[in-house]
Design an enzyme around this catalytic site. Structure first.
Site, PDB file in Angstrom:
ATOM      1  N   THR B 152       0.956  -1.196   0.085  1.00 41.68           N
ATOM      2  CA  THR B 152      -0.028   0.027  -0.053  1.00 41.68           C
ATOM      3  C   THR B 152       0.875   1.289  -0.051  1.00 41.68           C
ATOM      4  O   THR B 152       1.567   1.766  -0.912  1.00 41.68           O
ATOM      5  CB  THR B 152      -0.965  -0.085   0.958  1.00 41.68           C
ATOM      6  N   LYS B 178       3.694  -6.779   4.221  1.00 42.46           N
ATOM      7  CA  LYS B 178       3.452  -5.427   3.966  1.00 42.46           C
ATOM      8  C   LYS B 178       3.282  -4.865   5.004  1.00 42.46           C
ATOM      9  O   LYS B 178       2.721  -5.161   6.013  1.00 42.46           O
ATOM     10  CB  LYS B 178       2.353  -5.305   2.857  1.00 42.46           C
ATOM     11  N   THR B 189      -0.935  -2.687  10.394  1.00 44.88           N
ATOM     12  CA  THR B 189      -1.277  -2.688   9.432  1.00 44.88           C
ATOM     13  C   THR B 189      -0.552  -3.366   8.563  1.00 44.88           C
ATOM     14  O   THR B 189       0.238  -3.208   7.689  1.00 44.88           O
ATOM     15  CB  THR B 189      -1.435  -1.320   8.598  1.00 44.88           C
ATOM     16  N   GLU B 275       6.421   4.710   7.512  1.00 43.63           N
ATOM     17  CA  GLU B 275       5.937   5.876   6.823  1.00 43.63           C
ATOM     18  C   GLU B 275       6.628   7.049   7.491  1.00 43.63           C
ATOM     19  O   GLU B 275       6.442   7.242   8.798  1.00 43.63           O
ATOM     20  CB  GLU B 275       4.363   6.181   7.077  1.00 43.63           C
TER      21      GLU B 275
END
Lengths: 375, 375
Positions: B152, B178, B189, B275
């Site tokens: 993602t 992932k 996640t 991120e």
């Protein structure tokens, strides 16, 4: 605060207290030493950080609280006196003793607080020179000067005071606080001092403070880090001349509300002045089984990095809000969760709501208001 | 990983598995549908998010895990199928059923995973069209293509595989994962799929996975938010032809180490690709009374906003580290705390160390390595 008449004066709004804020040279060019004095020994209540690493002055205050009486509180900014070992304990004790000598009071009734950098030894020569200066500067209107001397990364002075009637007599509750970083429930790098001229039984005073803090300072978060120095002290001078307040007094509830109102206003000012804060968000949880579960849910949302970044980025990402509620530890039922940003409902029964007014939602996010509801 | 021979192939490194990654149009122009197939029903173990808000596919997988056998795992990126109510549950079930039909297997042995945006309904037309496409693309060398289809916000594909010998036979363990945001212990996640051609008893397989995850995926944090979709599945095909592994087998420990090594490498790759992450920091706690207390201390440091900002700002602020240890819940004794950044000791016995090599320290902070020790 609307339920009480606001007054000026901060910690010296209530009768029976003097205060001063002076430059001791710990933070060159800025006031850095504050002194709060009760004209007669005052009843005192206190709450402290639950961090296992506690600054020397926190341990000293915790110990002196057992005596139940306070004549003075001496506070320095610029050095936390935390992680300073045995020397730190000696320095805190000396800081209290020098204050007691200058005031001619019992050292066991002098409370000591420090805020500033962790791991740095106290500049005792500057403290020792500053204390007599602070004593000379004491004034019944010294509250606004004292609050300036406890600021560290704070950008605004934080004061509040209200007036109410107890047993028909006017009584005041006032306070000052500092704190901008390491702000998290169960307190913060937060010092707060609240005074009242009401006469209050010491055990009742401690209970009043505990309840007030539970619904004010313990409900705010800036960065999620709980500091080594958090201290809140509540001093009651009795100068109002009321019959002593205790749990059975008919004005007890009203008095406690006033203490909470002052704590709440100080807590809100801390959040508004949070280091690097760009938005002020209030989270309201409705329909929780218990207060504790509501608190868990609100805290998880408030602490979430992803929720914070979505606010900062102006993106109303409710997925991050519901995700935080899910891991909060609260007993949440997904199919009953509603989420609102102000009046705009974005989630209904655990799913995306229809026809969300996106323009309005963006305005709410830009302004920084929020309401999250779950059942 | 040094203790095992690395091999290529990700989830198809082990014999008995096929995989594919195709474009189903959920994320236009990017692969977004991955399929992992066991040539014969494989033993399966699984662990899932502990978030109370759980995506529909998580509930489906948890349910199917009771059967103990897996023939396929179908995974889409671009939509989390979380907070999607009853329709979400139907969609997850249909996604599994369509896969089972295309493969000619029992639907109860097909596992379903989703990752992407929360609160959006599944684009079932695209999924339905994508599944036969994925089945046609299945290949024994499909691992590297499958991993691209589960990304993602990931910027790199995350694969690992090792070879070892079990009962004298070569056995492989490989995996893909992932995850870049909502990364926190008790998973993230994060989707991870690990395969092995070893033959393993199902109950032993679940225990092996639990231990491997405890020391890999459950020890990483990026943003502190635990997601609604976290799933890790471990499939054992038995194609290596070894006598079934169970807890008493002499190669059991070695096999579990290999699974842990693969999980650890995948977990490290998730952190490296976090991120917005600019630094990769490892926290080592020594001398704790128990593993659980060491974990509490490490986690408080890792999650601290103030510690993170001090790393980001290149400022080795150990006061924030010791503060976090203090509120971590670990039973810490201040006077025994040592803190090191790599080899540089900055705190000794709870106080600032003397003669700290500041230049060297700045280099360590710039590079992003850390060691914190307390007793």
């Amino acid at each position: 605060m609307k339920r009480f008449k606001s007054v000026k004066g901060g910690v010296t709004a209530a009768r029976g207290f003097l205060a001063a804020g002076v430059e001791a040279g710990i933070k060159p060019g800025r006031p850095d030493l504050a002194l709060l004095v009760a004209e007669k020994p005052a009843a005192v209540a206190g709450l402290f950080t639950s961090n296992r690493i506690q600054a020397a002055p926190v341990r000293l205050c915790r110990d002196r609280l057992r005596g139940g009486r306070a004549t003075a509180v001496i506070v320095n900014a610029g050095c936390a006196n935390a992680c300073t070992g045995k020397q730190g304990a000696k320095d805190a004790e000396l800081m209290g003793r020098l204050t007691a000598q200058a005031l001619g009071v019992d050292p066991k009734t002098v409370f000591v607080c420090s805020t500033g950098t962790i791991g740095v030894k106290m500049p005792m020569d500057k403290i020792a020179a500053g204390i007599p200066k602070a004593v000379r500067a004491l004034s019944g209107k010294g509250g606004p000067r004292a609050v300036r001397a406890i600021m560290t990364t704070d950008t605004v002075a934080k004061e509040a005071a209200v007036e109410l009637r107890v047993g028909g007599r006017p009584v005041r509750v006032g306070g000052m606080a500092k704190g901008a970083g390491m702000i998290e429930p169960n307190m913060a790098t937060m010092l707060a001092f609240v005074t009242t001229d009401a006469r209050v039984a010491p055990t009742a005073l401690q209970q009043c403070l505990r309840e007030a803090v539970a619904e004010s300072f313990n409900r705010i978060t800036v960065d999620g880090d709980q500091s080594t120095n958090d201290t809140i002290l509540l001093l009651a001078s009795g100068a109002a001349g009321n019959a002593a307040l205790s749990l059975r007094h008919r004005d007890w509830g009203r008095f406690c509300e006033a203490v909470k109102a002052v704590c709440y206003e100080l807590a809100m000012k801390i959040v508004e002045d949070g280091e690097g804060a760009t938005k002020f968000v209030t989270i309201t949880v409705r329909g929780a089984r218990t207060d504790a579960e509501a608190h868990l849910a609100a805290r998880a949302i408030a602490r979430s990095f992803l929720v914070k970044t979505s606010w900062y980025g102006g993106d109303p990402n409710w997925g991050r809000v519901i995700d935080a509620v899910g891991y909060s530890g609260a007993d949440v039922r997904e199919e009953r969760v509603d989420i609102r940003y102000d009046a705009i409902r974005v989630v209904r029964n655990g799913q995306k709501a229809e026809n969300v007014a996106l323009r309005e939602l963006e305005k709410v996010i830009a302004n920084g208001a929020s309401r999250s509801t779950w059942i």
